[in-house]
Design a protein around this motif. Sequence first.
Motif, PDB file in Angstrom:
ATOM      1  N   ALA A  35       0.837  -1.206   0.000  1.00 67.34           N
ATOM      2  CA  ALA A  35       0.000   0.000   0.000  1.00 67.34           C
ATOM      3  C   ALA A  35       0.868   1.251   0.000  1.00 67.34           C
ATOM      4  CB  ALA A  35      -0.931  -0.003   1.214  1.00 67.34           C
ATOM      5  N   ALA A  36       1.951   1.231   0.762  1.00 65.91           N
ATOM      6  CA  ALA A  36       2.862   2.379   0.782  1.00 65.91           C
ATOM      7  C   ALA A  36       3.475   2.592  -0.593  1.00 65.91           C
ATOM      8  CB  ALA A  36       3.954   2.169   1.831  1.00 65.91           C
ATOM      9  N   ALA A  37       3.919   1.512  -1.224  1.00 64.15           N
ATOM     10  CA  ALA A  37       4.518   1.612  -2.558  1.00 64.15           C
ATOM     11  C   ALA A  37       3.510   2.142  -3.569  1.00 64.15           C
ATOM     12  CB  ALA A  37       5.049   0.252  -2.999  1.00 64.15           C
ATOM     13  N   ASN A  38       2.282   1.697  -3.474  1.00 66.02           N
ATOM     14  CA  ASN A  38       1.240   2.177  -4.386  1.00 66.02           C
ATOM     15  C   ASN A  38       0.971   3.663  -4.238  1.00 66.02           C
ATOM     16  OD1 ASN A  38       0.824  -0.320  -5.549  1.00 66.02           O
ATOM     17  ND2 ASN A  38      -0.861  -0.869  -4.202  1.00 66.02           N
ATOM     18  N   ARG A  39       1.216   4.187  -3.051  1.00 62.06           N
ATOM     19  CA  ARG A  39       1.019   5.621  -2.795  1.00 62.06           C
ATOM     20  C   ARG A  39       2.300   6.426  -3.003  1.00 62.06           C
ATOM     21  NH1 ARG A  39      -2.340   6.865   2.458  1.00 62.06           N
ATOM     22  NH2 ARG A  39      -4.368   6.140   1.784  1.00 62.06           N
ATOM     23  N   GLY A  40       3.381   5.758  -3.319  1.00 61.98           N
ATOM     24  CA  GLY A  40       4.657   6.446  -3.491  1.00 61.98           C
ATOM     25  C   GLY A  40       5.278   6.872  -2.182  1.00 61.98           C
TER      26      GLY A  40
ATOM     27  N   SER B 291       7.221   5.662   1.679  1.00 63.00           N
ATOM     28  CA  SER B 291       7.938   4.624   2.412  1.00 63.00           C
ATOM     29  C   SER B 291       6.966   4.022   3.424  1.00 63.00           C
ATOM     30  CB  SER B 291       9.144   5.219   3.149  1.00 63.00           C
ATOM     31  OG  SER B 291       8.703   6.096   4.175  1.00 63.00           O
ATOM     32  N   LEU B 292       7.295   2.846   3.928  1.00 62.40           N
ATOM     33  CA  LEU B 292       6.471   2.233   4.961  1.00 62.40           C
ATOM     34  C   LEU B 292       6.400   3.146   6.182  1.00 62.40           C
ATOM     35  CD1 LEU B 292       4.825  -0.129   6.099  1.00 62.40           C
ATOM     36  CD2 LEU B 292       7.006  -1.165   6.806  1.00 62.40           C
ATOM     37  N   ALA B 293       7.530   3.741   6.552  1.00 64.54           N
ATOM     38  CA  ALA B 293       7.558   4.633   7.718  1.00 64.54           C
ATOM     39  C   ALA B 293       6.644   5.840   7.521  1.00 64.54           C
ATOM     40  CB  ALA B 293       8.993   5.097   7.990  1.00 64.54           C
ATOM     41  N   ALA B 294       6.623   6.389   6.316  1.00 70.57           N
ATOM     42  CA  ALA B 294       5.757   7.544   6.046  1.00 70.57           C
ATOM     43  C   ALA B 294       4.285   7.155   6.120  1.00 70.57           C
ATOM     44  CB  ALA B 294       6.084   8.142   4.678  1.00 70.57           C
ATOM     45  N   LEU B 295       3.939   5.982   5.604  1.00 68.14           N
ATOM     46  CA  LEU B 295       2.553   5.526   5.682  1.00 68.14           C
ATOM     47  C   LEU B 295       2.141   5.309   7.135  1.00 68.14           C
ATOM     48  CD1 LEU B 295      -0.084   4.579   4.355  1.00 68.14           C
ATOM     49  CD2 LEU B 295       0.925   2.274   4.287  1.00 68.14           C
ATOM     50  N   VAL B 296       2.995   4.669   7.914  1.00 70.03           N
ATOM     51  CA  VAL B 296       2.684   4.431   9.331  1.00 70.03           C
ATOM     52  C   VAL B 296       2.525   5.756  10.065  1.00 70.03           C
ATOM     53  CG1 VAL B 296       3.570   3.462  11.503  1.00 70.03           C
ATOM     54  CG2 VAL B 296       3.717   2.139   9.386  1.00 70.03           C
ATOM     55  N   ALA B 297       3.387   6.729   9.780  1.00 71.75           N
ATOM     56  CA  ALA B 297       3.287   8.040  10.428  1.00 71.75           C
ATOM     57  C   ALA B 297       1.966   8.726  10.061  1.00 71.75           C
ATOM     58  CB  ALA B 297       4.467   8.921  10.027  1.00 71.75           C
TER      59      ALA B 297
ATOM     60  N   ALA C 124      -6.916  -1.967   2.288  1.00 71.18           N
ATOM     61  CA  ALA C 124      -6.074  -1.792   1.105  1.00 71.18           C
ATOM     62  C   ALA C 124      -6.009  -3.084   0.295  1.00 71.18           C
ATOM     63  CB  ALA C 124      -4.664  -1.353   1.513  1.00 71.18           C
ATOM     64  N   HIS C 125      -5.949  -4.205   0.994  1.00 72.09           N
ATOM     65  CA  HIS C 125      -5.914  -5.498   0.308  1.00 72.09           C
ATOM     66  C   HIS C 125      -7.227  -5.760  -0.430  1.00 72.09           C
ATOM     67  CE1 HIS C 125      -4.913  -9.656  -0.478  1.00 72.09           C
ATOM     68  NE2 HIS C 125      -6.068 -10.001   0.037  1.00 72.09           N
ATOM     69  N   ARG C 126      -8.330  -5.457   0.215  1.00 70.50           N
ATOM     70  CA  ARG C 126      -9.649  -5.654  -0.406  1.00 70.50           C
ATOM     71  C   ARG C 126      -9.832  -4.756  -1.627  1.00 70.50           C
ATOM     72  NH1 ARG C 126     -13.721  -6.118   4.767  1.00 70.50           N
ATOM     73  NH2 ARG C 126     -13.237  -8.296   5.244  1.00 70.50           N
ATOM     74  N   ALA C 127      -9.293  -3.537  -1.541  1.00 71.98           N
ATOM     75  CA  ALA C 127      -9.428  -2.587  -2.658  1.00 71.98           C
ATOM     76  C   ALA C 127      -8.588  -3.018  -3.860  1.00 71.98           C
ATOM     77  CB  ALA C 127      -9.043  -1.191  -2.206  1.00 71.98           C
ATOM     78  N   GLY C 128      -7.578  -3.869  -3.551  1.00 72.59           N
ATOM     79  CA  GLY C 128      -6.755  -4.420  -4.621  1.00 72.59           C
ATOM     80  C   GLY C 128      -5.869  -3.447  -5.230  1.00 72.59           C
TER      81      GLY C 128
END
Length: 72
Positions: free
Chosen positions: A32-37, A39-45, A68-72
């Motif tokens: 999900a983080a990669a799909n949004r461009g 980092s994992l840390a930025a998504l968690v923050a 996010a998984h359900r949205a595919g």
Amino acid sequence: MKPHLAKRSFSLAGHRTSVALEPAFWAALTAAAANRGLSLAALVAELDANRAPGTPLASTLRVFALGAHRAG
């Protein structure tokens, strides 16, 4: 049998914290983080900053990963 948890550490709002989740949730969050461009840390923050008061961070991350998984 207890599921295996993987622990990750992050700096959130100026302090270090650790979160333990199942590897499948970390994989979904990383994708999900990669799909949004992000980092994992930025998504968690981002999720940490927007979670409802009193809601555990691990729960917030699991619910987001499931959505996010359900949205595919």
